[in-house]
Write a protein that holds these residues in place. Structure first.
Motif, PDB file in Angstrom:
ATOM      1  N   SER A  20       0.843  -1.211   0.000  1.00 59.03           N
ATOM      2  CA  SER A  20       0.000   0.000   0.000  1.00 59.03           C
ATOM      3  C   SER A  20       0.869   1.248   0.000  1.00 59.03           C
ATOM      4  O   SER A  20       2.098   1.154   0.086  1.00 59.03           O
ATOM      5  CB  SER A  20      -0.935   0.012   1.231  1.00 59.03           C
ATOM      6  OG  SER A  20      -0.190   0.005   2.419  1.00 59.03           O
ATOM      7  N   GLY A  21       0.218   2.401  -0.110  1.00 54.53           N
ATOM      8  CA  GLY A  21       0.867   3.692   0.086  1.00 54.53           C
ATOM      9  C   GLY A  21       2.114   3.941  -0.747  1.00 54.53           C
ATOM     10  O   GLY A  21       2.166   3.663  -1.955  1.00 54.53           O
ATOM     11  N   ILE A  22       3.145   4.446  -0.088  1.00 47.60           N
ATOM     12  CA  ILE A  22       4.369   4.880  -0.769  1.00 47.60           C
ATOM     13  C   ILE A  22       5.077   3.689  -1.426  1.00 47.60           C
ATOM     14  O   ILE A  22       5.553   3.778  -2.564  1.00 47.60           O
ATOM     15  CB  ILE A  22       5.306   5.592   0.241  1.00 47.60           C
ATOM     16  CG1 ILE A  22       4.628   6.854   0.800  1.00 47.60           C
ATOM     17  CG2 ILE A  22       6.645   5.945  -0.399  1.00 47.60           C
ATOM     18  CD1 ILE A  22       5.335   7.469   2.015  1.00 47.60           C
ATOM     19  N   ALA A  25       3.445   2.596  -4.643  1.00 50.59           N
ATOM     20  CA  ALA A  25       3.702   3.583  -5.711  1.00 50.59           C
ATOM     21  C   ALA A  25       5.144   3.465  -6.224  1.00 50.59           C
ATOM     22  O   ALA A  25       5.402   3.603  -7.420  1.00 50.59           O
ATOM     23  CB  ALA A  25       3.417   4.991  -5.183  1.00 50.59           C
ATOM     24  N   ASN A  94      11.187   0.474   2.734  1.00 50.70           N
ATOM     25  CA  ASN A  94      10.020   1.338   2.891  1.00 50.70           C
ATOM     26  C   ASN A  94       9.080   0.861   3.996  1.00 50.70           C
ATOM     27  O   ASN A  94       8.377   1.676   4.600  1.00 50.70           O
ATOM     28  CB  ASN A  94       9.272   1.404   1.548  1.00 50.70           C
ATOM     29  CG  ASN A  94       7.884   1.962   1.700  1.00 50.70           C
ATOM     30  OD1 ASN A  94       7.695   3.174   1.799  1.00 50.70           O
ATOM     31  ND2 ASN A  94       6.879   1.084   1.762  1.00 50.70           N
ATOM     32  N   VAL A 197       2.031  12.295   4.194  1.00 53.61           N
ATOM     33  CA  VAL A 197       1.594  11.711   2.918  1.00 53.61           C
ATOM     34  C   VAL A 197       0.269  10.989   3.177  1.00 53.61           C
ATOM     35  O   VAL A 197       0.124  10.296   4.197  1.00 53.61           O
ATOM     36  CB  VAL A 197       2.629  10.688   2.387  1.00 53.61           C
ATOM     37  CG1 VAL A 197       2.248  10.206   0.990  1.00 53.61           C
ATOM     38  CG2 VAL A 197       4.041  11.285   2.379  1.00 53.61           C
ATOM     39  N   ASP A 198      -0.662  11.107   2.254  1.00 50.65           N
ATOM     40  CA  ASP A 198      -1.982  10.515   2.440  1.00 50.65           C
ATOM     41  C   ASP A 198      -1.921   9.003   2.183  1.00 50.65           C
ATOM     42  O   ASP A 198      -2.006   8.556   1.040  1.00 50.65           O
ATOM     43  CB  ASP A 198      -2.966  11.189   1.464  1.00 50.65           C
ATOM     44  CG  ASP A 198      -4.405  10.911   1.862  1.00 50.65           C
ATOM     45  OD1 ASP A 198      -4.611  10.255   2.912  1.00 50.65           O
ATOM     46  OD2 ASP A 198      -5.306  11.348   1.136  1.00 50.65           O
ATOM     47  N   THR A 199      -1.733   8.223   3.251  1.00 52.48           N
ATOM     48  CA  THR A 199      -1.661   6.752   3.127  1.00 52.48           C
ATOM     49  C   THR A 199      -2.362   6.109   4.323  1.00 52.48           C
ATOM     50  O   THR A 199      -2.808   6.795   5.241  1.00 52.48           O
ATOM     51  CB  THR A 199      -0.204   6.248   3.121  1.00 52.48           C
ATOM     52  OG1 THR A 199       0.336   6.416   4.431  1.00 52.48           O
ATOM     53  CG2 THR A 199       0.667   6.961   2.109  1.00 52.48           C
ATOM     54  N   GLU A 200      -2.351   4.773   4.317  1.00 52.36           N
ATOM     55  CA  GLU A 200      -3.038   4.020   5.377  1.00 52.36           C
ATOM     56  C   GLU A 200      -2.343   4.089   6.741  1.00 52.36           C
ATOM     57  O   GLU A 200      -2.912   3.668   7.732  1.00 52.36           O
ATOM     58  CB  GLU A 200      -3.147   2.547   4.958  1.00 52.36           C
ATOM     59  CG  GLU A 200      -4.037   2.342   3.749  1.00 52.36           C
ATOM     60  CD  GLU A 200      -4.015   0.904   3.238  1.00 52.36           C
ATOM     61  OE1 GLU A 200      -3.611  -0.006   3.977  1.00 52.36           O
ATOM     62  OE2 GLU A 200      -4.412   0.706   2.072  1.00 52.36           O
ATOM     63  N   ASN A 223       1.016  13.251  -1.956  1.00 52.45           N
ATOM     64  CA  ASN A 223       0.568  11.953  -2.484  1.00 52.45           C
ATOM     65  C   ASN A 223       1.786  11.035  -2.553  1.00 52.45           C
ATOM     66  O   ASN A 223       2.911  11.521  -2.723  1.00 52.45           O
ATOM     67  CB  ASN A 223       0.026  12.103  -3.913  1.00 52.45           C
ATOM     68  CG  ASN A 223      -1.159  13.025  -3.951  1.00 52.45           C
ATOM     69  OD1 ASN A 223      -2.079  12.894  -3.155  1.00 52.45           O
ATOM     70  ND2 ASN A 223      -1.114  13.987  -4.859  1.00 52.45           N
ATOM     71  N   PRO A 224       1.583   9.717  -2.494  1.00 55.57           N
ATOM     72  CA  PRO A 224       2.734   8.809  -2.628  1.00 55.57           C
ATOM     73  C   PRO A 224       3.607   9.113  -3.848  1.00 55.57           C
ATOM     74  O   PRO A 224       4.829   9.030  -3.775  1.00 55.57           O
ATOM     75  CB  PRO A 224       2.065   7.432  -2.744  1.00 55.57           C
ATOM     76  CG  PRO A 224       0.812   7.576  -1.932  1.00 55.57           C
ATOM     77  CD  PRO A 224       0.334   8.986  -2.181  1.00 55.57           C
TER      78      PRO A 224
END
Ligand SMILES: NC(=O)c1ccc[n+]([C@@H]2O[C@H](COP(=O)([O-])OP(=O)(O)OC[C@H]3O[C@@H](n4cnc5c(N)ncnc54)[C@H](OP(=O)(O)O)[C@@H]3O)[C@@H](O)[C@H]2O)c1
Length: 257
Positions: A20-22, A25, A94, A197-200, A223-224
């Motif tokens: 997920s997230g970064i 991406a 990460n 950053v907009d992630t979980e 954003n990621p």
């Protein structure tokens, strides 16, 4: 300085926490850039979903289920990569976690989980990648996804141990850079430190605060892909240039001290 991703095409990258997230991406962009990308996380269904979205790309995604808090699972994953994909050229550490916990009442179990993933898991993956690079004479690149919290304390509740873990990542980055330099290694090490950053990873507790609601309202969040753009820049530098630290923050961010 000529920036180019050409020398990484067809090479093997490992990205931890890519479900997920970064991390997702980053893995997506590296596959789009033509790399063989081994991705590690516990939620294998998410990794499989990502793989199916990337089937028409020149690179390829290789999902591996692994819990970064468990040494045997990290070692097993690296063994599989070595046997099936070949020499590792890039490692992106990460995977990261924050179990919200205070320093006055948090449990030892929650603190240990944070340190085990963010510091020890990162160090085990780094060691295994470096052994592989040395064995294969690869001048590779280790990238730690750190945080603004690795450089300052935050005005956010219950992130004390997370902040300590990310300060640890800052120390590990410079210690590794020196260790490699003194050993005459040409392997690069970089810390990328995102702001919000907009992630979980942002817990509902954080998302429900007035501060966070204002952040969203005023779009003071990344954003990621903003982080991926920084990572591609870092990887694109010529062999003699090492970006040591790249801090990327949304314009207007104020939560740090
Ligand atoms: N979002 C932010 O504001 C922000 C800011 C600065 C730095 N960061 C850092 O960015 C990195 C990525 O986080 P994110 O924001 O993208 O959050 P995220 O969407 O929650 O992603 C975290 C990733 O880490 C993996 N992970 C967590 N514990 C793991 C474990 N025990 N074993 C294997 N994988 C594990 C998760 O996979 P599974 O759950 O599937 O295992 C997931 O893929 C972290 O290091 C985080 O500290 C984030």
């Amino acid at each position: 300085m000529v920036l180019s991703m050409d020398r990484w095409k067809g090479k093997v990258a490992v990205v931890t926490g890519a479900s997920s997230g970064i991390g997702a991406a980053i893995a997506r962009r590296l596959v789009e850039q033509g790399l063989q990308v081994a991705v590690l996380a516990r939620r294998k269904d998410r990794l499989e979903d990502l793989r199916s979205q990337l089937e028409d790309q020149s690179g390829k995604l290789h999902p591996i289920q692994a819990d970064i808090s468990k040494e045997e699972e990290i070692l097993e994953a690296f063994k599989w990569i070595k046997q099936n994909l070949g020499p590792i050229h890039i490692l992106v550490n990460n995977a990261g976690t924050n179990v919200p916990a205070t320093l006055s009442e948090g449990t030892t179990k929650d603190w240990t989980t944070i340190l085990q993933v963010n510091v020890i898991g990162l160090s085990i993956a780094t060691r295994e990648a470096l052994k592989d690079m040395k064995e294969n004479k690869v001048n590779g690149h280790i990238i730690h996804i750190n945080s603004v919290a690795g450089h300052q304390t935050l005005k956010i509740p219950r992130v004390g141990m997370y902040t300590a873990s990310k300060h640890g990542v800052t120390a590990l980055t410079e210690s590794l850079r020196l260790e490699l330099a003194l050993n005459g290694s040409k392997v690069k090490v970089t810390s990328i430190s995102p702001g919000l950053v907009d992630t979980e990873i942002l817990s509902s507790e954080i998302k429900n605060t007035e501060i966070f609601k204002k952040i969203i309202e005023n779009k003071i969040i990344l954003n990621p892909d903003d982080i991926v753009d920084g990572l591609i820049y870092v990887l694109s530098t010529p062999p003699h240039v090492q970006v040591h630290e790249l801090m990327i923050r949304p314009v207007g961010e104020t939560y740090g001290s």
